[in-house]
Scaffold this active site. Sequence first.
Site, PDB file in Angstrom:
ATOM      1  N   LYS A  74      17.588  -1.594  -5.496  1.00 44.82           N
ATOM      2  CA  LYS A  74      17.873  -0.600  -4.449  1.00 44.82           C
ATOM      3  C   LYS A  74      19.366  -0.494  -4.130  1.00 44.82           C
ATOM      4  O   LYS A  74      19.862   0.579  -3.827  1.00 44.82           O
ATOM      5  CB  LYS A  74      17.080  -0.930  -3.188  1.00 44.82           C
ATOM      6  CG  LYS A  74      15.575  -0.671  -3.333  1.00 44.82           C
ATOM      7  CD  LYS A  74      14.848  -0.945  -2.036  1.00 44.82           C
ATOM      8  CE  LYS A  74      13.378  -0.581  -2.164  1.00 44.82           C
ATOM      9  NZ  LYS A  74      12.658  -0.757  -0.904  1.00 44.82           N
ATOM     10  N   ASP A 110      12.376   4.333   3.373  1.00 42.98           N
ATOM     11  CA  ASP A 110      11.580   3.199   3.862  1.00 42.98           C
ATOM     12  C   ASP A 110      11.553   3.163   5.395  1.00 42.98           C
ATOM     13  O   ASP A 110      10.484   3.016   5.998  1.00 42.98           O
ATOM     14  CB  ASP A 110      12.156   1.870   3.347  1.00 42.98           C
ATOM     15  CG  ASP A 110      11.772   1.578   1.910  1.00 42.98           C
ATOM     16  OD1 ASP A 110      10.717   2.063   1.457  1.00 42.98           O
ATOM     17  OD2 ASP A 110      12.524   0.849   1.236  1.00 42.98           O
TER      18      ASP A 110
HETATM   19  P1  NAP Z   1      14.349  -9.062   0.426  1.00 35.67           P
HETATM   20  O1  NAP Z   1      15.491  -8.127   0.467  1.00 35.67           O
HETATM   21  O2  NAP Z   1      14.233 -10.039  -0.688  1.00 35.67           O
HETATM   22  O3  NAP Z   1      14.362  -9.883   1.826  1.00 35.67           O
HETATM   23  C1  NAP Z   1      13.385 -10.856   2.083  1.00 35.67           C
HETATM   24  C2  NAP Z   1      13.603 -11.453   3.484  1.00 35.67           C
HETATM   25  O4  NAP Z   1      12.489 -12.310   3.758  1.00 35.67           O
HETATM   26  C3  NAP Z   1      14.864 -12.294   3.619  1.00 35.67           C
HETATM   27  O5  NAP Z   1      15.379 -12.107   4.901  1.00 35.67           O
HETATM   28  C4  NAP Z   1      14.326 -13.723   3.438  1.00 35.67           C
HETATM   29  O6  NAP Z   1      15.047 -14.682   4.177  1.00 35.67           O
HETATM   30  C5  NAP Z   1      12.964 -13.617   4.053  1.00 35.67           C
HETATM   31  N1  NAP Z   1      12.040 -14.580   3.474  1.00 35.67           N
HETATM   32  C6  NAP Z   1      11.680 -14.700   2.152  1.00 35.67           C
HETATM   33  N2  NAP Z   1      10.788 -15.682   2.011  1.00 35.67           N
HETATM   34  C7  NAP Z   1      10.603 -16.220   3.247  1.00 35.67           C
HETATM   35  C8  NAP Z   1       9.787 -17.291   3.742  1.00 35.67           C
HETATM   36  N3  NAP Z   1       9.001 -17.995   2.926  1.00 35.67           N
HETATM   37  N4  NAP Z   1       9.827 -17.568   5.066  1.00 35.67           N
HETATM   38  C9  NAP Z   1      10.619 -16.851   5.892  1.00 35.67           C
HETATM   39  N5  NAP Z   1      11.419 -15.826   5.485  1.00 35.67           N
HETATM   40  C10 NAP Z   1      11.394 -15.521   4.178  1.00 35.67           C
HETATM   41  O7  NAP Z   1      12.961  -8.286   0.444  1.00 35.67           O
HETATM   42  P2  NAP Z   1      12.671  -6.814   1.047  1.00 35.67           P
HETATM   43  O8  NAP Z   1      12.964  -5.784   0.022  1.00 35.67           O
HETATM   44  O9  NAP Z   1      13.296  -6.708   2.390  1.00 35.67           O
HETATM   45  O10 NAP Z   1      11.059  -6.860   1.166  1.00 35.67           O
HETATM   46  C11 NAP Z   1      10.422  -7.696   2.128  1.00 35.67           C
HETATM   47  C12 NAP Z   1       8.926  -7.427   2.088  1.00 35.67           C
HETATM   48  O11 NAP Z   1       8.665  -6.112   2.561  1.00 35.67           O
HETATM   49  C13 NAP Z   1       8.330  -7.501   0.655  1.00 35.67           C
HETATM   50  O12 NAP Z   1       7.056  -8.070   0.738  1.00 35.67           O
HETATM   51  C14 NAP Z   1       8.224  -6.034   0.263  1.00 35.67           C
HETATM   52  O13 NAP Z   1       7.185  -5.801  -0.681  1.00 35.67           O
HETATM   53  C15 NAP Z   1       7.890  -5.391   1.615  1.00 35.67           C
HETATM   54  N6  NAP Z   1       8.247  -3.974   1.674  1.00 35.67           N
HETATM   55  C16 NAP Z   1       7.230  -3.101   1.897  1.00 35.67           C
HETATM   56  C17 NAP Z   1       7.500  -1.751   1.985  1.00 35.67           C
HETATM   57  C18 NAP Z   1       6.370  -0.800   2.269  1.00 35.67           C
HETATM   58  O14 NAP Z   1       6.518   0.391   2.009  1.00 35.67           O
HETATM   59  N7  NAP Z   1       5.269  -1.273   2.817  1.00 35.67           N
HETATM   60  C19 NAP Z   1       8.829  -1.276   1.839  1.00 35.67           C
HETATM   61  C20 NAP Z   1       9.852  -2.204   1.622  1.00 35.67           C
HETATM   62  C21 NAP Z   1       9.546  -3.568   1.538  1.00 35.67           C
HETATM   63  P3  NAP Z   1      16.396 -15.392   3.631  1.00 35.67           P
HETATM   64  O15 NAP Z   1      17.510 -14.439   3.913  1.00 35.67           O
HETATM   65  O16 NAP Z   1      16.469 -16.644   4.428  1.00 35.67           O
HETATM   66  O17 NAP Z   1      16.173 -15.631   2.151  1.00 35.67           O
END
Ligand code: NAP
Length: 293
Positions: A74, A110
């Site tokens: 992204k 999003d």
């Molecule tokens: P990302 O950029 O990789 O960010 C992940 C975040 O989650 C980071 O802040 C990370 O913390 C935290 N994290 C990861 N593992 C963790 C754990 N075990 N315990 C606590 N915090 C944790 O991911 P993203 O793109 O934001 O996506 C996040 C989620 O949202 C994914 O599951 C994705 O599929 C979902 N999503 C859904 C949609 C939808 O349309 N429904 C759209 C976008 C995203 P750290 O900084 O400490 O590593």
Amino acid sequence: MTPHLDGSTQLAGLIGWPLTHTLSPAMHNAAYEAMGLNWVYMPLAVRDGATLTRAIAGIRAFPFVGFNVTMPYKRLVLNMCDEVATQAQLAGSVNTVHLRDGKMIGYNTDGRGLLEALTSDAGFDPAGREIVILGAGGGAAAALVALALGHAKRIAVLNRSEDRANALIERVRERLRGVELIALPLDPRAEDRVRAADLVLNATPVGMSVEDPSPIPVTWLRSGQVVADMVYGAQPTSLVRAARDAGAVALDGLGMLVCQGAMSIDIWHGEADMRAPRDVMRAAALAALGEGV
Ligand code: NAP
């Protein structure tokens, strides 16, 4: 259903890696058929950054109306666009690209998709409200920007690594002056902030595996709150189950997925009086989930 393909068919698709469980092709192709569009949507699995450059060159060479972008590209794709909408610039990522007049225009749907799902499925308006976001990654940034532009009163970003929450807030603070922004570690110090929130949003991947616990202690949730999980699946996440048990209104991430995809189609299509059919897309996504996609 197999789409009708001919020499006039226009292309769209999803760039990301891996794409094993994507619901987007089912959702998009169902919408194109319902709208009578001669378009087809394909998964475009791109293994690494070097392949991404070649994939984008290919996309520019074929009749693409646009494409979506998911993890891990992204931010990279934002830097490859000719123009980037303000909300995507603030979020620091692009999930939708419109091919127009030979240019790549980047958007982020999003955050706006989340807002549309919150309104339609929970009657929630962020204006004047207290919000907690769990996570500080790309999804959290898009949500923060949209909720701030929706006139939220206060947004607290709770993250496992507090530095990343601080960095996110410092990056956008100057451009989002109407909202109070707070960074906190995702630990027991955040309990009062979560209990006070009108909306608790999970933007971590915790919940993607059915064995995952809730990302916060379930005793922090209360009735009267809206709890939204960006994660979705065939079963409700632990957070969604706990929120319902606490008497909160709980949503999983499917509504957000549908709305962000529908907004991509609305951008590509460009006719305000012909919106992508959210109900058709939701039914197609649910059917694909049921088939174990
Ligand atoms: P990302 O950029 O990789 O960010 C992940 C975040 O989650 C980071 O802040 C990370 O913390 C935290 N994290 C990861 N593992 C963790 C754990 N075990 N315990 C606590 N915090 C944790 O991911 P993203 O793109 O934001 O996506 C996040 C989620 O949202 C994914 O599951 C994705 O599929 C979902 N999503 C859904 C949609 C939808 O349309 N429904 C759209 C976008 C995203 P750290 O900084 O400490 O590593």
